[in-house]
Design a protein around this motif. Sequence first.
Motif, PDB file in Angstrom:
ATOM      1  N   ALA A  10       0.832  -1.209   0.000  1.00 45.56           N
ATOM      2  CA  ALA A  10       0.000   0.000   0.000  1.00 45.56           C
ATOM      3  C   ALA A  10       0.863   1.255   0.000  1.00 45.56           C
ATOM      4  O   ALA A  10       1.909   1.300   0.634  1.00 45.56           O
ATOM      5  CB  ALA A  10      -0.909   0.005   1.231  1.00 45.56           C
ATOM      6  N   VAL A  11       0.408   2.270  -0.724  1.00 42.19           N
ATOM      7  CA  VAL A  11       1.074   3.567  -0.717  1.00 42.19           C
ATOM      8  C   VAL A  11       0.409   4.404   0.368  1.00 42.19           C
ATOM      9  O   VAL A  11      -0.747   4.794   0.247  1.00 42.19           O
ATOM     10  CB  VAL A  11       0.959   4.263  -2.089  1.00 42.19           C
ATOM     11  N   LEU A  12       1.160   4.660   1.443  1.00 44.63           N
ATOM     12  CA  LEU A  12       0.618   5.447   2.556  1.00 44.63           C
ATOM     13  C   LEU A  12       0.883   6.928   2.285  1.00 44.63           C
ATOM     14  O   LEU A  12       1.846   7.508   2.771  1.00 44.63           O
ATOM     15  CB  LEU A  12       1.241   5.002   3.882  1.00 44.63           C
ATOM     16  N   ALA A  13       0.016   7.509   1.486  1.00 42.64           N
ATOM     17  CA  ALA A  13       0.083   8.932   1.165  1.00 42.64           C
ATOM     18  C   ALA A  13      -1.177   9.597   1.692  1.00 42.64           C
ATOM     19  O   ALA A  13      -2.258   8.995   1.670  1.00 42.64           O
ATOM     20  CB  ALA A  13       0.218   9.138  -0.337  1.00 42.64           C
ATOM     21  N   ASP A  14      -1.041  10.818   2.147  1.00 45.59           N
ATOM     22  CA  ASP A  14      -2.163  11.542   2.744  1.00 45.59           C
ATOM     23  C   ASP A  14      -3.371  11.520   1.816  1.00 45.59           C
ATOM     24  O   ASP A  14      -3.277  11.872   0.647  1.00 45.59           O
ATOM     25  CB  ASP A  14      -1.747  12.978   3.039  1.00 45.59           C
ATOM     26  N   GLY A  15      -4.498  11.061   2.345  1.00 45.30           N
ATOM     27  CA  GLY A  15      -5.751  11.033   1.599  1.00 45.30           C
ATOM     28  C   GLY A  15      -6.049   9.714   0.899  1.00 45.30           C
ATOM     29  O   GLY A  15      -7.152   9.539   0.387  1.00 45.30           O
ATOM     30  N   ASN A  16      -5.108   8.783   0.854  1.00 47.11           N
ATOM     31  CA  ASN A  16      -5.374   7.490   0.220  1.00 47.11           C
ATOM     32  C   ASN A  16      -6.365   6.688   1.043  1.00 47.11           C
ATOM     33  O   ASN A  16      -6.372   6.767   2.270  1.00 47.11           O
ATOM     34  CB  ASN A  16      -4.084   6.687   0.040  1.00 47.11           C
ATOM     35  N   SER A  17      -7.205   5.903   0.354  1.00 45.19           N
ATOM     36  CA  SER A  17      -8.173   5.056   1.061  1.00 45.19           C
ATOM     37  C   SER A  17      -8.432   3.801   0.239  1.00 45.19           C
ATOM     38  O   SER A  17      -8.198   3.763  -0.971  1.00 45.19           O
ATOM     39  CB  SER A  17      -9.474   5.811   1.319  1.00 45.19           C
ATOM     40  N   TRP A  18      -8.926   2.769   0.938  1.00 42.11           N
ATOM     41  CA  TRP A  18      -9.188   1.473   0.339  1.00 42.11           C
ATOM     42  C   TRP A  18     -10.513   0.953   0.865  1.00 42.11           C
ATOM     43  O   TRP A  18     -10.759   0.978   2.059  1.00 42.11           O
ATOM     44  CB  TRP A  18      -8.078   0.483   0.698  1.00 42.11           C
ATOM     45  N   GLY A  51      -1.842   7.111  11.593  1.00 43.97           N
ATOM     46  CA  GLY A  51      -2.519   7.723  10.463  1.00 43.97           C
ATOM     47  C   GLY A  51      -3.560   6.861   9.774  1.00 43.97           C
ATOM     48  O   GLY A  51      -4.281   7.333   8.910  1.00 43.97           O
ATOM     49  N   LEU A  52      -3.642   5.580  10.122  1.00 44.30           N
ATOM     50  CA  LEU A  52      -4.631   4.697   9.509  1.00 44.30           C
ATOM     51  C   LEU A  52      -5.899   4.638  10.340  1.00 44.30           C
ATOM     52  O   LEU A  52      -5.841   4.614  11.572  1.00 44.30           O
ATOM     53  CB  LEU A  52      -4.073   3.283   9.355  1.00 44.30           C
ATOM     54  N   SER A  53      -7.046   4.613   9.669  1.00 46.63           N
ATOM     55  CA  SER A  53      -8.307   4.438  10.376  1.00 46.63           C
ATOM     56  C   SER A  53      -9.254   3.604   9.517  1.00 46.63           C
ATOM     57  O   SER A  53      -9.278   3.720   8.291  1.00 46.63           O
ATOM     58  CB  SER A  53      -8.946   5.782  10.728  1.00 46.63           C
ATOM     59  N   PHE A  54     -10.005   2.745  10.180  1.00 42.71           N
ATOM     60  CA  PHE A  54     -11.017   1.921   9.527  1.00 42.71           C
ATOM     61  C   PHE A  54     -12.370   2.302  10.091  1.00 42.71           C
ATOM     62  O   PHE A  54     -12.580   2.297  11.301  1.00 42.71           O
ATOM     63  CB  PHE A  54     -10.760   0.428   9.747  1.00 42.71           C
ATOM     64  N   ASN A  55     -13.311   2.638   9.205  1.00 39.61           N
ATOM     65  CA  ASN A  55     -14.639   3.062   9.588  1.00 39.61           C
ATOM     66  C   ASN A  55     -15.616   1.922   9.325  1.00 39.61           C
ATOM     67  O   ASN A  55     -15.809   1.521   8.177  1.00 39.61           O
ATOM     68  CB  ASN A  55     -15.022   4.302   8.777  1.00 39.61           C
ATOM     69  N   GLU A  56     -16.236   1.397  10.377  1.00 40.67           N
ATOM     70  CA  GLU A  56     -17.196   0.298  10.223  1.00 40.67           C
ATOM     71  C   GLU A  56     -18.398   0.709   9.381  1.00 40.67           C
ATOM     72  O   GLU A  56     -18.947  -0.096   8.640  1.00 40.67           O
ATOM     73  CB  GLU A  56     -17.687  -0.183  11.589  1.00 40.67           C
ATOM     74  N   ALA A  57     -18.829   1.963   9.490  1.00 34.74           N
ATOM     75  CA  ALA A  57     -20.024   2.410   8.773  1.00 34.74           C
ATOM     76  C   ALA A  57     -19.813   2.440   7.264  1.00 34.74           C
ATOM     77  O   ALA A  57     -20.738   2.159   6.499  1.00 34.74           O
ATOM     78  CB  ALA A  57     -20.448   3.791   9.272  1.00 34.74           C
ATOM     79  N   THR A  58     -18.599   2.773   6.824  1.00 41.83           N
ATOM     80  CA  THR A  58     -18.333   2.873   5.387  1.00 41.83           C
ATOM     81  C   THR A  58     -17.568   1.676   4.838  1.00 41.83           C
ATOM     82  O   THR A  58     -17.568   1.444   3.632  1.00 41.83           O
ATOM     83  CB  THR A  58     -17.517   4.139   5.079  1.00 41.83           C
ATOM     84  N   GLY A  59     -16.867   0.940   5.714  1.00 38.18           N
ATOM     85  CA  GLY A  59     -16.034  -0.169   5.273  1.00 38.18           C
ATOM     86  C   GLY A  59     -14.724   0.271   4.651  1.00 38.18           C
ATOM     87  O   GLY A  59     -14.052  -0.493   3.977  1.00 38.18           O
ATOM     88  N   ILE A  60     -14.357   1.523   4.884  1.00 41.41           N
ATOM     89  CA  ILE A  60     -13.166   2.101   4.248  1.00 41.41           C
ATOM     90  C   ILE A  60     -12.019   2.233   5.235  1.00 41.41           C
ATOM     91  O   ILE A  60     -12.201   2.714   6.353  1.00 41.41           O
ATOM     92  CB  ILE A  60     -13.500   3.464   3.622  1.00 41.41           C
ATOM     93  N   LEU A  61     -10.845   1.812   4.789  1.00 43.46           N
ATOM     94  CA  LEU A  61      -9.591   2.039   5.504  1.00 43.46           C
ATOM     95  C   LEU A  61      -8.951   3.250   4.851  1.00 43.46           C
ATOM     96  O   LEU A  61      -8.826   3.308   3.627  1.00 43.46           O
ATOM     97  CB  LEU A  61      -8.676   0.816   5.378  1.00 43.46           C
ATOM     98  N   SER A  62      -8.580   4.245   5.634  1.00 39.17           N
ATOM     99  CA  SER A  62      -8.000   5.459   5.060  1.00 39.17           C
ATOM    100  C   SER A  62      -6.735   5.854   5.800  1.00 39.17           C
ATOM    101  O   SER A  62      -6.499   5.434   6.934  1.00 39.17           O
ATOM    102  CB  SER A  62      -9.013   6.604   5.089  1.00 39.17           C
ATOM    103  N   TYR A  63      -5.927   6.661   5.110  1.00 40.32           N
ATOM    104  CA  TYR A  63      -4.671   7.149   5.683  1.00 40.32           C
ATOM    105  C   TYR A  63      -4.689   8.666   5.677  1.00 40.32           C
ATOM    106  O   TYR A  63      -5.023   9.305   4.683  1.00 40.32           O
ATOM    107  CB  TYR A  63      -3.470   6.650   4.887  1.00 40.32           C
ATOM    108  N   SER A  64      -4.322   9.234   6.801  1.00 39.84           N
ATOM    109  CA  SER A  64      -4.176  10.682   6.933  1.00 39.84           C
ATOM    110  C   SER A  64      -2.847  10.933   7.613  1.00 39.84           C
ATOM    111  O   SER A  64      -2.575  10.383   8.678  1.00 39.84           O
ATOM    112  CB  SER A  64      -5.324  11.248   7.769  1.00 39.84           C
ATOM    113  N   ALA A  65      -2.015  11.742   6.985  1.00 38.91           N
ATOM    114  CA  ALA A  65      -0.681  12.008   7.528  1.00 38.91           C
ATOM    115  C   ALA A  65      -0.782  12.557   8.945  1.00 38.91           C
ATOM    116  O   ALA A  65      -1.609  13.416   9.233  1.00 38.91           O
ATOM    117  CB  ALA A  65       0.067  12.985   6.637  1.00 38.91           C
ATOM    118  N   VAL A  66       0.034  12.035   9.816  1.00 39.19           N
ATOM    119  CA  VAL A  66       0.076  12.457  11.212  1.00 39.19           C
ATOM    120  C   VAL A  66       1.295  13.354  11.386  1.00 39.19           C
ATOM    121  O   VAL A  66       2.400  12.955  11.018  1.00 39.19           O
ATOM    122  CB  VAL A  66       0.176  11.235  12.153  1.00 39.19           C
ATOM    123  N   PRO A  67       1.121  14.576  11.933  1.00 36.92           N
ATOM    124  CA  PRO A  67       2.282  15.446  12.135  1.00 36.92           C
ATOM    125  C   PRO A  67       3.306  14.817  13.073  1.00 36.92           C
ATOM    126  O   PRO A  67       2.959  14.090  13.994  1.00 36.92           O
ATOM    127  CB  PRO A  67       1.687  16.704  12.772  1.00 36.92           C
TER     128      PRO A  67
END
Length: 96
Positions: A10-18, A51-67
């Motif tokens: 996986a490419v862990l770039a800000d805003g990427n999601s799966w 920076g990774l989060s998984f949302n049960e409601a959407t089923g999406i794993l997303s990455y957001s850059a952490v300072p």
Amino acid sequence: GSFNFNLTGAVLADGNSWTIVNNGTLTESFSGSFVVNGFTESGNIWTNGSGLSFNEATGILSYSAVPEPSTYALLAGAGLLAFACIRRKPRAVQSV
């Protein structure tokens, strides 16, 4: 059940999601025994602190850059400086 995410490709770039689960066609539900290994849950959102989060409601794993911690230190220092400037009272002008 539990999820184990293998993110080696996986490419862990800000805003990427799966999309991990298509909730529109899901016939099961996330139960109280459901876990995402390596993540902690709060309000059906699972985060791993990196920076990774998984949302049960959407089923999406997303990455957001952490300072970086140094960014937080810089912001805290700037906030203290601003607070000190605001608290400083202007001196009275003396007549000669």
